[in-house]
Design a protein around this motif. Sequence first.
Motif, PDB file in Angstrom:
ATOM      1  N   ALA A  39      17.245   3.064 -12.290  1.00 17.97           N
ATOM      2  CA  ALA A  39      16.399   2.163 -13.069  1.00 17.97           C
ATOM      3  C   ALA A  39      15.528   1.389 -12.082  1.00 17.97           C
ATOM      4  N   PRO A  40      14.487   2.042 -11.524  1.00 18.98           N
ATOM      5  CA  PRO A  40      13.704   1.407 -10.462  1.00 18.98           C
ATOM      6  C   PRO A  40      12.929   0.191 -10.959  1.00 18.98           C
ATOM      7  N   LEU A  41      12.601  -0.684 -10.022  1.00 18.12           N
ATOM      8  CA  LEU A  41      11.637  -1.733 -10.325  1.00 18.12           C
ATOM      9  C   LEU A  41      10.276  -1.091 -10.555  1.00 18.12           C
ATOM     10  N   PRO A  42       9.407  -1.717 -11.337  1.00 16.41           N
ATOM     11  CA  PRO A  42       8.106  -1.118 -11.660  1.00 16.41           C
ATOM     12  C   PRO A  42       7.107  -1.216 -10.514  1.00 16.41           C
ATOM     13  N   VAL A  43       7.461  -0.609  -9.400  1.00 10.36           N
ATOM     14  CA  VAL A  43       6.614  -0.573  -8.208  1.00 10.36           C
ATOM     15  C   VAL A  43       6.512   0.881  -7.779  1.00 10.36           C
ATOM     16  N   VAL A  44       5.305   1.381  -7.549  1.00  6.84           N
ATOM     17  CA  VAL A  44       5.091   2.766  -7.137  1.00  6.84           C
ATOM     18  C   VAL A  44       4.519   2.751  -5.721  1.00  6.84           C
ATOM     19  N   ILE A  45       5.355   3.017  -4.752  1.00  5.29           N
ATOM     20  CA  ILE A  45       4.969   2.901  -3.336  1.00  5.29           C
ATOM     21  C   ILE A  45       4.215   4.146  -2.888  1.00  5.29           C
ATOM     22  N   ALA A  46       3.132   3.911  -2.174  1.00  6.18           N
ATOM     23  CA  ALA A  46       2.314   5.014  -1.669  1.00  6.18           C
ATOM     24  C   ALA A  46       2.297   5.093  -0.149  1.00  6.18           C
ATOM     25  N   GLU A  47       2.476   3.967   0.533  1.00  5.88           N
ATOM     26  CA  GLU A  47       2.445   3.946   1.995  1.00  5.88           C
ATOM     27  C   GLU A  47       3.473   2.958   2.530  1.00  5.88           C
ATOM     28  N   GLY A  48       3.890   3.182   3.767  1.00  4.46           N
ATOM     29  CA  GLY A  48       4.767   2.242   4.443  1.00  4.46           C
ATOM     30  C   GLY A  48       4.368   2.118   5.893  1.00  4.46           C
ATOM     31  N   ASP A  49       4.521   0.923   6.426  1.00  4.04           N
ATOM     32  CA  ASP A  49       4.212   0.692   7.833  1.00  4.04           C
ATOM     33  C   ASP A  49       5.064  -0.470   8.325  1.00  4.04           C
ATOM     34  N   GLY A  50       5.988  -0.186   9.221  1.00  4.91           N
ATOM     35  CA  GLY A  50       6.872  -1.234   9.710  1.00  4.91           C
ATOM     36  C   GLY A  50       7.749  -1.773   8.601  1.00  4.91           C
ATOM     37  N   ALA A  51       7.668  -3.069   8.362  1.00  2.84           N
ATOM     38  CA  ALA A  51       8.479  -3.695   7.318  1.00  2.84           C
ATOM     39  C   ALA A  51       7.742  -3.789   5.985  1.00  2.84           C
ATOM     40  N   TRP A  52       6.512  -3.252   5.926  1.00  3.61           N
ATOM     41  CA  TRP A  52       5.673  -3.413   4.737  1.00  3.61           C
ATOM     42  C   TRP A  52       5.414  -2.088   4.044  1.00  3.61           C
ATOM     43  N   VAL A  53       5.274  -2.155   2.720  1.00  3.73           N
ATOM     44  CA  VAL A  53       4.874  -0.992   1.932  1.00  3.73           C
ATOM     45  C   VAL A  53       3.696  -1.382   1.039  1.00  3.73           C
ATOM     46  N   THR A  54       2.913  -0.391   0.648  1.00  5.60           N
ATOM     47  CA  THR A  54       1.744  -0.598  -0.201  1.00  5.60           C
ATOM     48  C   THR A  54       1.865   0.282  -1.428  1.00  5.60           C
ATOM     49  N   ASP A  55       1.565  -0.258  -2.603  1.00  5.47           N
ATOM     50  CA  ASP A  55       1.687   0.544  -3.818  1.00  5.47           C
ATOM     51  C   ASP A  55       0.385   1.286  -4.112  1.00  5.47           C
ATOM     52  N   VAL A  56       0.388   2.065  -5.207  1.00  9.67           N
ATOM     53  CA  VAL A  56      -0.747   2.933  -5.517  1.00  9.67           C
ATOM     54  C   VAL A  56      -2.005   2.157  -5.891  1.00  9.67           C
ATOM     55  N   GLU A  57      -1.847   0.870  -6.172  1.00  5.81           N
ATOM     56  CA  GLU A  57      -3.013   0.062  -6.526  1.00  5.81           C
ATOM     57  C   GLU A  57      -3.391  -0.923  -5.418  1.00  5.81           C
ATOM     58  N   GLY A  58      -2.814  -0.731  -4.223  1.00  7.26           N
ATOM     59  CA  GLY A  58      -3.207  -1.519  -3.071  1.00  7.26           C
ATOM     60  C   GLY A  58      -2.431  -2.796  -2.855  1.00  7.26           C
ATOM     61  N   ARG A  59      -1.449  -3.117  -3.695  1.00 14.21           N
ATOM     62  CA  ARG A  59      -0.646  -4.312  -3.484  1.00 14.21           C
ATOM     63  C   ARG A  59       0.375  -4.058  -2.384  1.00 14.21           C
ATOM     64  N   ARG A  60       0.607  -5.067  -1.550  1.00  6.91           N
ATOM     65  CA  ARG A  60       1.533  -4.933  -0.434  1.00  6.91           C
ATOM     66  C   ARG A  60       2.795  -5.760  -0.675  1.00  6.91           C
ATOM     67  N   TYR A  61       3.913  -5.216  -0.184  1.00  4.10           N
ATOM     68  CA  TYR A  61       5.208  -5.843  -0.390  1.00  4.10           C
ATOM     69  C   TYR A  61       5.984  -5.807   0.925  1.00  4.10           C
ATOM     70  N   LEU A  62       6.729  -6.862   1.179  1.00  2.00           N
ATOM     71  CA  LEU A  62       7.671  -6.843   2.291  1.00  2.00           C
ATOM     72  C   LEU A  62       8.944  -6.157   1.814  1.00  2.00           C
ATOM     73  N   ASP A  63       9.302  -5.076   2.473  1.00  2.00           N
ATOM     74  CA  ASP A  63      10.472  -4.291   2.076  1.00  2.00           C
ATOM     75  C   ASP A  63      11.728  -4.938   2.644  1.00  2.00           C
ATOM     76  N   CYS A  64      12.454  -5.626   1.799  1.00  2.00           N
ATOM     77  CA  CYS A  64      13.693  -6.280   2.225  1.00  2.00           C
ATOM     78  C   CYS A  64      14.923  -5.516   1.767  1.00  2.00           C
ATOM     79  N   LEU A  65      14.758  -4.215   1.517  1.00  2.00           N
ATOM     80  CA  LEU A  65      15.880  -3.334   1.212  1.00  2.00           C
ATOM     81  C   LEU A  65      16.045  -2.279   2.298  1.00  2.00           C
ATOM     82  N   ALA A  66      14.898  -1.757   2.798  1.00  2.16           N
ATOM     83  CA  ALA A  66      14.894  -0.773   3.883  1.00  2.16           C
ATOM     84  C   ALA A  66      15.753   0.440   3.558  1.00  2.16           C
ATOM     85  N   GLY A  67      15.643   0.929   2.317  1.00  2.18           N
ATOM     86  CA  GLY A  67      16.381   2.134   1.946  1.00  2.18           C
ATOM     87  C   GLY A  67      17.866   2.011   2.181  1.00  2.18           C
ATOM     88  N   TYR A  68      18.431   0.834   1.830  1.00  2.00           N
ATOM     89  CA  TYR A  68      19.865   0.581   2.029  1.00  2.00           C
ATOM     90  C   TYR A  68      20.252   0.798   3.495  1.00  2.00           C
TER      91      TYR A  68
END
Length: 425
Positions: A39-68
């Motif tokens: 049951a994912p959160l409604p975020v569709v990630i398209a890119e990642g760089d370091g600690a940050w990811v970017t979704d398909v509409e250009g919004r950026r998020y700090l990834d504080c899960l790091a794929g478990y």
Amino acid sequence: MSETRAQVPQEPGGDPAGPIESTGEHIRLAETHSAHNYAPLPVVIAEGDGAWVTDVEGRRYLDCLAGYSAVNFGHRNPDLVAAARRQLDRVTLTSRAFYHDGFAPFVTALADLAGKGQVLPMNSGAEAVETAIKVARRWAYDVKGVPRDEASIVVAGGNFHGRTTTIVSFSDDPDAYGGYGPYTPGFRTVPYGDAEAVAAAVDSTTAAVLVEPVQGEAGVIVPPPDYLPRLRELCDRRQVLLIADEVQSGLGRTGTVRACEHTGVVPDAYLFGKALGGGIMPVSAMVADEDVLGVIKPGQHGSTFGGNPMACAIGATVVRMLREGPYLGDARRLGELLRTRLKEFEGRGVVAARCIGLWAGIDVAPELATGRRMCELLAERGVLVKDTHGSTIRLSPPLVVSDDDLDWALDQIAAVLTDLGAGRA
């Protein structure tokens, strides 16, 4: 800081029928054509760089899960990407029917890093656990002299070791085990952190005690400091293997190569995964000495992709990075920042917070919000975290996160807690 989080235009993803134009359409198609086992959160990630990811509409998020903890070294870590690209141009799979020139360097490096003699490479963390179960049972019959088909393994309540049929047989999470019987016998579950309960469960048929040094899925539960030392003494005295599942806790997450190091305990076997694949592909392994892994003979256990050239190239680079890079020291330093800030939240919407290295479990007051709601509100503020078990959320950002970015993420948690508290006033 503001420049770091500036929105970056991102081309939409696509499929054979044409480009998918929006987050909503990605989610609609995913929910239509994939099984609903998440049951994912409604975020569709398209890119990642370091600690940050970017979704398909250009919004950026700090990834504080790091794929478990699979992305401990950050998204697209340049050293790991370079190792993978070099190997892609050479050979990617041979199977274990043959040797390849990356195998010996990888197993030698990982064995040395863990302070053990041998490595049995697999792919997923669950496969490493399944390997340990098979090895422990075989060891019980061939070495300890347990009567055939009577070997037992002691496990801890609240555990998460994977989702195979055998592993869920000793889970106490109804979502994990419900509806999958008949269950595999041979496991005894006792409360986590209770060494006396383990002692009571061990008998002449016991092959191993299988335990997570820190329970991640349960909410980053850290056992009492004497827990692992007491298990080590018990296992020595009763001729039982002590197996540490370090799939999430190992390879830097707690500021050490192995979380067991915090109490000075050396188990008979380590199980590594997640970060061992550098966030690029699944790589896992059981690491032990020859007197344990030597019970497995040719043809008795294996995997087509286990120890493949790509996995070895990436895994060997991970080992080198842990030895030479700043990651362990950074995890300890950032962990102190995390611990200090989390103390500020207790009594202000947070019931309890646990922290070890760059890893935390935060219990939000249930009357304030569910863990899922906290994750949704934080995502709106550009921070990605994951909930577990009711109102608990977990933080495990990549070890490459900056001090400022981690501080900013904690500011967002504080702001969400304040908003929720104001809403109840």
